[in-house]
Design a protein around this motif. Structure first.
Motif, PDB file in Angstrom:
ATOM      1  N   UNK A 205       0.831  -1.198   0.000  1.00  0.00           N
ATOM      2  CA  UNK A 205       0.000   0.000   0.000  1.00  0.00           C
ATOM      3  C   UNK A 205       0.870   1.254   0.000  1.00  0.00           C
ATOM      4  N   UNK A 206       1.913   1.244   0.834  1.00  0.00           N
ATOM      5  CA  UNK A 206       2.826   2.390   0.874  1.00  0.00           C
ATOM      6  C   UNK A 206       3.452   2.636  -0.487  1.00  0.00           C
ATOM      7  N   UNK A 207       3.899   1.569  -1.142  1.00  0.00           N
ATOM      8  CA  UNK A 207       4.527   1.705  -2.449  1.00  0.00           C
ATOM      9  C   UNK A 207       3.512   2.134  -3.502  1.00  0.00           C
ATOM     10  N   UNK A 208       2.289   1.610  -3.416  1.00  0.00           N
ATOM     11  CA  UNK A 208       1.241   1.988  -4.372  1.00  0.00           C
ATOM     12  C   UNK A 208       0.911   3.475  -4.247  1.00  0.00           C
ATOM     13  N   UNK A 209       0.746   3.948  -3.021  1.00  0.00           N
ATOM     14  CA  UNK A 209       0.459   5.374  -2.796  1.00  0.00           C
ATOM     15  C   UNK A 209       1.585   6.238  -3.348  1.00  0.00           C
ATOM     16  N   UNK A 221       0.204  -0.284 -14.795  1.00  0.00           N
ATOM     17  CA  UNK A 221       1.645  -0.527 -14.602  1.00  0.00           C
ATOM     18  C   UNK A 221       1.978  -0.755 -13.133  1.00  0.00           C
ATOM     19  N   UNK A 222       1.359   0.043 -12.269  1.00  0.00           N
ATOM     20  CA  UNK A 222       1.606  -0.113 -10.833  1.00  0.00           C
ATOM     21  C   UNK A 222       1.083  -1.455 -10.343  1.00  0.00           C
ATOM     22  N   UNK A 223      -0.106  -1.834 -10.810  1.00  0.00           N
ATOM     23  CA  UNK A 223      -0.709  -3.107 -10.392  1.00  0.00           C
ATOM     24  C   UNK A 223       0.198  -4.279 -10.736  1.00  0.00           C
ATOM     25  N   UNK A 234      -6.133  -5.377  -8.105  1.00  0.00           N
ATOM     26  CA  UNK A 234      -5.357  -4.334  -7.427  1.00  0.00           C
ATOM     27  C   UNK A 234      -6.281  -3.238  -6.900  1.00  0.00           C
ATOM     28  N   UNK A 235      -7.258  -2.827  -7.697  1.00  0.00           N
ATOM     29  CA  UNK A 235      -8.179  -1.765  -7.290  1.00  0.00           C
ATOM     30  C   UNK A 235      -8.993  -2.188  -6.075  1.00  0.00           C
ATOM     31  N   UNK A 236      -9.443  -3.451  -6.049  1.00  0.00           N
ATOM     32  CA  UNK A 236     -10.196  -3.947  -4.890  1.00  0.00           C
ATOM     33  C   UNK A 236      -9.315  -3.943  -3.640  1.00  0.00           C
ATOM     34  N   UNK A 237      -8.085  -4.420  -3.794  1.00  0.00           N
ATOM     35  CA  UNK A 237      -7.131  -4.452  -2.690  1.00  0.00           C
ATOM     36  C   UNK A 237      -6.859  -3.042  -2.162  1.00  0.00           C
TER      37      UNK A 237
END
Length: 253
Positions: A205-209, A221-223, A234-237
């Protein structure tokens, strides 16, 4: 450069208590507490965690709170050393007189620059880096004295920091540490109150943000970079853990 401009990346608080607001959940914190026997007790708040409640028993110290960005702007080896500093154990004592004086001097320089009318971001960042490098050196000297379970936590967190993009199972990390998944989760729950899976997900989550805010990468790309097999999963997570979709989060920030 106005000091307040840099309060979005670093803050110094001299009256620290449980109501003190951190810069963000993605920030890191060091509370350096003066002891009566001329020693310093250093407390650490890693990413996505909180200070131990006993930190608030005294305000005889100073809080240094800064965003992860200040670390990531330098080379990867330095960043890993800093993450290790925060994750080895939540606190440690500095008792040697020379070391105590060095840390106190660095804190005074940091406060002087922070409160200056001509604050320099580069100077603040440089002084913070020197302080962190001193703490890394002092802490490493104490590491051999720590208990086995604390070392296992450090080894897990250090390994996760370098492999979480492609290894997300508890079994993988337990195997690398030479213990069972059950035992790894027991150790992590005892010390950090989280399971291995929860810690890995916090890191994702930290890396996604960070990627959504700081990079030009698309959600797709992030997913895939984080190991998800589809944008929808990924969006649900992300929404389950953050409360909003990745696209909404990116727009809001």
């Amino acid at each position: 450069m106005n000091t307040n401009h840099w309060n979005t990346k670093i803050q110094i608080v001299e009256q620290f208590d449980g109501s003190t607001k951190m810069l963000s959940e993605n920030s890191m914190g060091i509370y350096i507490q003066s002891e009566t026997n001329d020693a310093l007790l250093v407390h650490f708040k890693p990413l996505n965690q909180k200070f131990n409640h006993k930190v608030f028993n005294t305000n005889a110290g100073v809080l240094l709170n800064f965003e992860r960005d200040l670390i990531d702007e330098d080379d990867i080896e330095y960043a890993l050393d800093v993450f290790a500093l925060f994750n080895k154990f939540p606190e440690f004592y500095i008792k040697q007189k020379e070391q105590v004086l060095q840390i106190q001097q660095l804190i005074n320089w940091l406060k002087g620059e922070f409160y200056s009318e001509t604050t320099s971001y580069i100077m603040l960042k440089t002084l913070l880096k020197v302080l962190l490098l001193h703490l890394i050196r002092f802490q490493n000297a104490d590491f051999l004295k720590q208990d086995l379970n604390q070392k296992r936590i450090f080894q897990f967190l250090e390994l996760m920091e370098t492999t979480f993009l492609y290894e997300t199972t508890t079994e993988y990390y337990a195997t690398q540490l030479g213990i069972s998944s059950k035992r790894l989760n027991q150790v992590l729950k005892e010390k950090l109150n989280c399971t291995a899976k929860q810690i890995i997900q916090q890191r994702q989550i930290t890396e996604a943000k960070r990627s959504l805010i700081k990079s030009d990468s698309t959600t797709k790309e992030i997913a895939f970079r984080l190991g998800f097999d589809s944008i929808s999963s990924f969006s649900r997570f992300f929404k389950k853990n953050v409360g909003v979709s990745p696209s909404v989060f990116k727009t809001e920030h």
